[in-house]
Design an enzyme around this catalytic site. Structure first.
Site, PDB file in Angstrom:
ATOM      1  N   HIS A   9     -14.981 -20.660 -15.302  1.00  8.50           N
ATOM      2  CA  HIS A   9     -14.248 -21.998 -15.524  1.00  8.50           C
ATOM      3  C   HIS A   9     -14.634 -23.033 -14.344  1.00  8.50           C
ATOM      4  O   HIS A   9     -15.402 -22.830 -13.562  1.00  8.50           O
ATOM      5  CB  HIS A   9     -12.938 -21.432 -15.095  1.00  8.50           C
ATOM      6  CG  HIS A   9     -12.429 -21.086 -13.757  1.00  8.50           C
ATOM      7  ND1 HIS A   9     -12.537 -21.847 -12.592  1.00  8.50           N
ATOM      8  CD2 HIS A   9     -12.419 -19.858 -13.218  1.00  8.50           C
ATOM      9  CE1 HIS A   9     -12.202 -21.190 -11.601  1.00  8.50           C
ATOM     10  NE2 HIS A   9     -12.317 -19.856 -11.835  1.00  8.50           N
ATOM     11  N   GLU A  87      -9.653 -13.027 -13.575  1.00  6.06           N
ATOM     12  CA  GLU A  87     -10.382 -12.968 -12.305  1.00  6.06           C
ATOM     13  C   GLU A  87     -10.010 -11.651 -11.434  1.00  6.06           C
ATOM     14  O   GLU A  87      -8.933 -10.979 -11.880  1.00  6.06           O
ATOM     15  CB  GLU A  87      -9.996 -14.001 -11.261  1.00  6.06           C
ATOM     16  CG  GLU A  87     -10.668 -14.149  -9.972  1.00  6.06           C
ATOM     17  CD  GLU A  87     -12.251 -13.964 -10.195  1.00  6.06           C
ATOM     18  OE1 GLU A  87     -12.768 -13.226 -10.464  1.00  6.06           O
ATOM     19  OE2 GLU A  87     -12.781 -15.176  -9.500  1.00  6.06           O
TER      20      GLU A  87
END
Length: 230
Positions: A9, A87
């Site tokens: 990202h 994550e």
């Protein structure tokens, strides 16, 4: 031959403020939006076309995927979101400033928490404001599955079932796949794809917004790897 594109990202608001993020759902920074759009332009310039997209349940990855697909005129392709691409969960470190944490616990201890393959950070309490114990996006998971802390080893263990059940079958079927996710979930995938050792994987950096393109043969052996840049 099928292709897989991995994109970490774009820069998030907490990347910018130097905070441990993990499973906390923060947005992209202005720079992060531009990084995601640039990734899409690079994808278009290189003529990459996708059949399937995957991303996590976190806004910064979802928006990165959407910006990249929009810039490459592929916003319409099928998309699946999964917690398995989230994550790494940073436990009780989530929300803390990295510099302040290093001053409190020492640079060496924080480096071990961040970079060790199999050392867990301190677990987060359910009543911590940055815990996901009561986040409804995980309401359909066994509560014991929602992590209180993860290292890269644990992250790899929870990413791999999704690779085996979804990503690998797509690639074996000849589909081109794009994944927008996070530094550590993508590091875990990269470790498996490239057969990187436990020690060496901790030195692998995933740049925000940089598309990494793998080309596979029909046995899912890598025949080419390319990082897209200007």
């Amino acid at each position: 031959m099928s292709k897989l594109v991995l994109i970490r990202h774009g820069q998030s608001e907490w990347n910018l403020s130097n905070q441990f993020t993990g499973w906390v759902d923060v947005n992209l920074s202005e720079k992060g939006v531009e990084e995601a759009k640039k990734a899409g332009r690079l994808i278009k310039e290189h003529g990459l076309e996708f059949d399937q997209a995957y991303t996590s349940l976190l806004t910064r990855a979802i928006k990165t995927l959407h910006y990249a697909l929009e810039e490459s005129d592929q916003l319409w392709i099928p998309e699946t979101k999964t917690w398995r691409l989230n994550e790494r969960h940073y436990g009780a470190l989530q929300g803390l400033n990295k510099k302040d944490t290093a001053e409190k616990y020492g640079d060496e201890q924080v480096h071990i928490w961040r970079r060790s393959y199999d050392v867990l950070p301190p677990a987060i309490d359910d009543d911590n404001e940055y815990s996901q114990a009561h986040d409804r996006r995980y309401a359909n998971l066994d509560p014991h599955i929602v992590p209180k802390a993860e290292n890269l080893h644990v992250t790899l263990d929870r990413v791999m079932p999704f690779w085996e059940d979804h990503i690998a079958p797509d690639l074996l079927d000849g589909k081109n796949v794009i994944i927008a996710a996070h530094g550590n979930s993508l590091r875990a995938l990269t470790k498996y794809i490239e057969n990187i050792s436990d020690d060496d994987i901790m030195d692998l950096e995933m740049k925000t917004g940089e598309p990494v393109v793998y080309t596979f043969d029909d046995k899912l052996d890598v025949v080419n790897k390319e990082k897209l840049d200007d």
